[in-house]
Design an enzyme around this catalytic site. Structure first.
Site, PDB file in Angstrom:
ATOM      1  N   MET A  56       0.828  -1.203   0.000  1.00  0.00           N
ATOM      2  CA  MET A  56       0.000   0.000   0.000  1.00  0.00           C
ATOM      3  C   MET A  56       0.863   1.254   0.000  1.00  0.00           C
ATOM      4  O   MET A  56       0.528   2.244  -0.654  1.00  0.00           O
ATOM      5  CB  MET A  56      -0.965   0.005   1.189  1.00  0.00           C
ATOM      6  CG  MET A  56      -2.026  -1.085   1.116  1.00  0.00           C
ATOM      7  SD  MET A  56      -2.928  -1.134  -0.455  1.00  0.00           S
ATOM      8  CE  MET A  56      -3.668   0.480  -0.495  1.00  0.00           C
ATOM      9  N   GLU A  57       1.981   1.228   0.692  1.00  0.00           N
ATOM     10  CA  GLU A  57       2.877   2.383   0.702  1.00  0.00           C
ATOM     11  C   GLU A  57       3.430   2.651  -0.694  1.00  0.00           C
ATOM     12  O   GLU A  57       3.508   3.800  -1.130  1.00  0.00           O
ATOM     13  CB  GLU A  57       4.008   2.158   1.713  1.00  0.00           C
ATOM     14  CG  GLU A  57       3.576   2.274   3.163  1.00  0.00           C
ATOM     15  CD  GLU A  57       2.740   1.109   3.695  1.00  0.00           C
ATOM     16  OE1 GLU A  57       2.176   1.239   4.794  1.00  0.00           O
ATOM     17  OE2 GLU A  57       2.635   0.054   3.014  1.00  0.00           O
ATOM     18  N   ASP A 102      -1.408  17.736 -11.339  1.00  0.00           N
ATOM     19  CA  ASP A 102      -1.656  19.057 -10.768  1.00  0.00           C
ATOM     20  C   ASP A 102      -0.709  20.110 -11.338  1.00  0.00           C
ATOM     21  O   ASP A 102      -1.127  21.221 -11.671  1.00  0.00           O
ATOM     22  CB  ASP A 102      -1.505  18.998  -9.247  1.00  0.00           C
ATOM     23  CG  ASP A 102      -1.722  20.360  -8.606  1.00  0.00           C
ATOM     24  OD1 ASP A 102      -2.792  20.964  -8.830  1.00  0.00           O
ATOM     25  OD2 ASP A 102      -0.819  20.833  -7.888  1.00  0.00           O
TER      26      ASP A 102
END
Length: 159
Positions: free
Chosen positions: A113-114, A128
Site C-alpha cells: 500500500m505504501e 496538478d
C-alpha cells in the site's frame, strides 16, 4: 477458499492483527503511468518539465515520498510502518511519464500500500503541476509490479 483479511468473523471492518507474525524484510514496487500528451511533452527539457510551480518530476518525487510515509493516515486499516527506504523514479516513454515507487522495511506486514500510494500521489502531483498546460492528462494505470516478504512473493510480467 480465501477470505478477506480486513473483515472480522461478523463481516465488520477490522485491522489485521500482526502481533504474532515474524519480522522479515518487506519490499514492494508500484507503478503509475501518466499520459501527458504532446502539448505537455513539448515542455520537457532534459529529464524534467519546468513550470511556474517548479520542476514537475522533482516535486512529484517529494510528494510521492511524503505520501508513502503517511499511508496509514490515508488508508483506514493500514498499519503504521517505519519505512527503511522509499525511492521514486520518473522516466518518460513517448508522451507518458512512468512513475515507479520502491519501498522497503523490516516489519510484520507488507509495504504494497505504501508503494501504491507513493506512485499514485506522485502521478497526481504531475497532473496538478501540468494542468495549466493542458487538461488532456490521463493517469492510465496504477499497479503493483512486485513484492517480496510475507506469505508469498509476487512479480508481474513487465509490460
Amino acid at each position: 477458499m480465501s477470505t478477506l483479511s480486513h473483515l472480522d468473523a461478523q463481516g465488520n471492518p477490522s485491522m489485521v492483527d500482526v502481533g504474532q507474525k515474524t519480522v522479515s524484510r518487506r519490499t514492494a514496487r508500484a507503478r503509475s503511468v501518466v499520459a501527458l500528451g504532446p502539448d505537455i511533452m513539448q515542455h520537457l527539457t532534459g529529464t524534467d518539465i519546468q513550470t511556474r510551480k517548479g520542476p514537475v518530476f522533482q516535486t512529484a518525487i517529494i510528494a510521492g515520498t511524503m505520501a508513502a510515509k503517511r499511508t496509514d493516515d490515508l488508508i483506514p486499516l493500514c498499519h503504521s510502518l517505519g519505512l527503511d527506504n522509499c525511492q521514486i523514479t520518473i522516466t518518460t516513454s513517448g508522451s507518458d511519464a512512468i512513475v515507479d515507487c520502491l519501498v522497503s522495511t523490516e516489519g510484520k506486514t507488507g509495504v504494497e500500500m505504501e508503494a501504491l500510494v507513493g506512485a499514485s500521489v506522485a502521478a497526481l502531483t504531475i497532473y496538478d503541476m501540468c494542468k495549466a498546460l493542458s487538461h488532456d492528462i490521463i493517469i492510465t494505470e496504477t499497479k503493483l509490479m512486485e513484492k517480496t516478504g510475507g506469505k508469498r512473493d509476487f512479480k508481474r510480467d513487465q509490460d
